[in-house]
Each structure stands twice: as C-alpha cells, then as structure tokens.
Design an enzyme around this catalytic site. Sequence first.
Site, PDB file in Angstrom:
ATOM      1  N   GLU A 155       0.815  -1.208   0.000  1.00 14.78           N
ATOM      2  CA  GLU A 155       0.000   0.000   0.000  1.00 14.78           C
ATOM      3  C   GLU A 155       0.853   1.264   0.000  1.00 14.78           C
ATOM      4  O   GLU A 155       0.381   2.349   0.370  1.00 14.78           O
ATOM      5  CB  GLU A 155      -0.959  -0.030   1.205  1.00 14.78           C
ATOM      6  CG  GLU A 155      -1.885  -1.239   1.181  1.00 14.78           C
ATOM      7  CD  GLU A 155      -2.887  -1.257   2.315  1.00 14.78           C
ATOM      8  OE1 GLU A 155      -3.281  -0.172   2.781  1.00 14.78           O
ATOM      9  OE2 GLU A 155      -3.273  -2.366   2.742  1.00 14.78           O
ATOM     10  N   VAL A 156       2.116   1.130  -0.402  1.00 14.31           N
ATOM     11  CA  VAL A 156       2.988   2.291  -0.609  1.00 14.31           C
ATOM     12  C   VAL A 156       3.822   2.067  -1.863  1.00 14.31           C
ATOM     13  O   VAL A 156       4.270   0.959  -2.105  1.00 14.31           O
ATOM     14  CB  VAL A 156       3.941   2.534   0.584  1.00 14.31           C
ATOM     15  CG1 VAL A 156       3.164   2.826   1.856  1.00 14.31           C
ATOM     16  CG2 VAL A 156       4.860   1.343   0.816  1.00 14.31           C
TER      17      VAL A 156
END
Length: 335
Positions: A155-156
């Site tokens: 999620e990054v």
Amino acid sequence: MSSKTQILIFLLSLFTFSSIIDPSLGSTGGIAIYWGQNNGDGSLTETCDSNKYEIVLLAFLVQFGGGREVKWNFAGHCGDWNPCTQLEPEIKHCQAKGVKVLLSLGGAPSDPPKYGLSSAQDAKNVAKYLNDNFLSGQYGPLGSVTLDGIDFDIEVTDLYWDDLARELDIFRQSRYFYLSAAPQCPTEPYIYYLQKAIQTGLFDYIFIQFYNNGQCEYSTSAGTSLLLQSWDKWASLVKSNNSIFLGLPANVTAAGTGYIAPETVISDVLPHIKQTPNYGGVMLWDRYRDKEADFSGKILPYVSKSNVLLQTVTAVWEGLFEGVSAALHSIKASQ
C-alpha cells in the site's frame, strides 16, 4: 482402417483432450483469511482446525527493503519483533491439514513508510532474505519452516515490486511456492501500487480488496453494480492462470466501507463471479472479525464452483480409457 491405426487415433485424441481440458476444473473455490493482527484471532492451529480456510495469510512483515532492519508484527501472538519460533509447529499442523500458509508483506502504510524497495538490486536482496528465512526450511524467524508462499499486500509506492516477483520466481524453479497479491479494487487510472507486478503474470492468487474504495465496492445506494463491474474488469485484465478472489471485510467493523451481508454475497455476488473462468474464491479480512461474525461459515457452502464440469470431464476421461482398452483388446484378438 486397421486396428493399429484406430488405436493411434484414440491415443492422439486422448492427448489432445488432455491438453485442452484440465480435470481439476470445477473444483475451484475456497476461502483465504488474514491472520495475525489481533490476539482474538486465536491460534493458527485453531484457525486451521475450523476447516473453513484454504489459505491462511500471516500478517505482516511490516518493515523491509531499502536497508531497513527487517521486522514483523503479529500483534502480540509471539512478540512483535522477536523470533516467533513458537509458530513453527502450528504452521506445520496447518500444512499437514492441506491449508496453505503464506507470509504477507506490507500492510497499512505509515509515515514515514516502513517498507519499500529502492532498486532492482534491493528487490533481489529482499527475495533472497525471504527465500532463506521463510521458504527454504532453514532456521529463521518462524523456526525451521517452509512456507507455501509470499503475499504482496502493498500500500505504498509502485516501485520494484515487479522485480521482487521475478526474483522470487527464480527461487521457485527448484521448489515451487505460491505468489499472491492483494491490490485494491480500482483499476483506473491504474492498479494501485501493484500494476507492474501483476502484469508479470507470476501471481497464482490475486486477492482484490473490494472495500474502502467507493468507486468499486458494495454500497446501499449502488448495491452490487459497481463491485460486479469492477470484478469483470479485473477478470479481463489478469492472466488466465491467476486465480482472482473476492476480498471482503468479515464484519461491519473490519473496514470503513464496503461491508456486504453474507446473504447478499450468496444471492447477488457469488452466482455472477463464479462464472469467471479464473474465479478462485473469497478472501476475508480478517480472522478476528470472522471469528466474531462467522462470515466464512455462512458463505462456505456457496463458495465452491459447481462440480458439474468436473463430473463431465471425469466421464469423458473414463470413456476415452474404455475406448483405448477396447482397441488394445481388438489388436490382441487379431494377432
């Protein structure tokens, strides 16, 4: 036409049929569950002994890459950043029951980010660490375990995850293990963070998160329409050998938005998505919430694909073998 010619034709048809039809088709459809982010999960042994799950994802390896010290967090199950060797017998117990156990990388982002890759070489280094410590049977943070694979819950940043997938794929040439990805459901303007990785086609399972994303999740106003449209888009985007899973929150508090009642999943969602050739099942976040709500228990009887195709394929195979046997008998009788 001679008997020998007939048997050759039969054998050719048998080979051709086997190359087109996979006898395992029709048995698809299981539940994957994330475990490790709440002590209320219960033990891994208890989780696997529930007989509800096909895949258990250990959440999470929370810090790695870019020269960072590698850390994991299993929310108090065995000490957040200490060796977690007490999980070794539980992991092996799950595997003995036929449950696949994968290690999930990443999870929710932090500021500053605790994980990420800085280069292709960094991806290579991380792949070697994962193989040596979790996939090889050598002694590592979870004891002497050979996990069934690695999950990308990223999620990054979208940098170098495709390189990590390729590097891990090199290691599984000698011993196969599974790769999975857990992207969020939006596909436009791009697949968040994991587009390049998913496009490699190297992932066995794709756990699509249909929650916390208003443009492609269930809501009381849109019903299931946005979710099903997104599902169909995903089905057209991914490789045919990648099994796609419907990712859902296991109860109303498991995610901010996107919760669907089990009854609606059964009546309005599963009948549609199970028609997808590479449908793989349902992924739930997470074991703690599922244990509270028994979401998996309510939907489990409806998750598997119909076995009609499997029965049909089996019948045809039996017919082909009977034909070959008859042809061989005919040749023997003519000699």
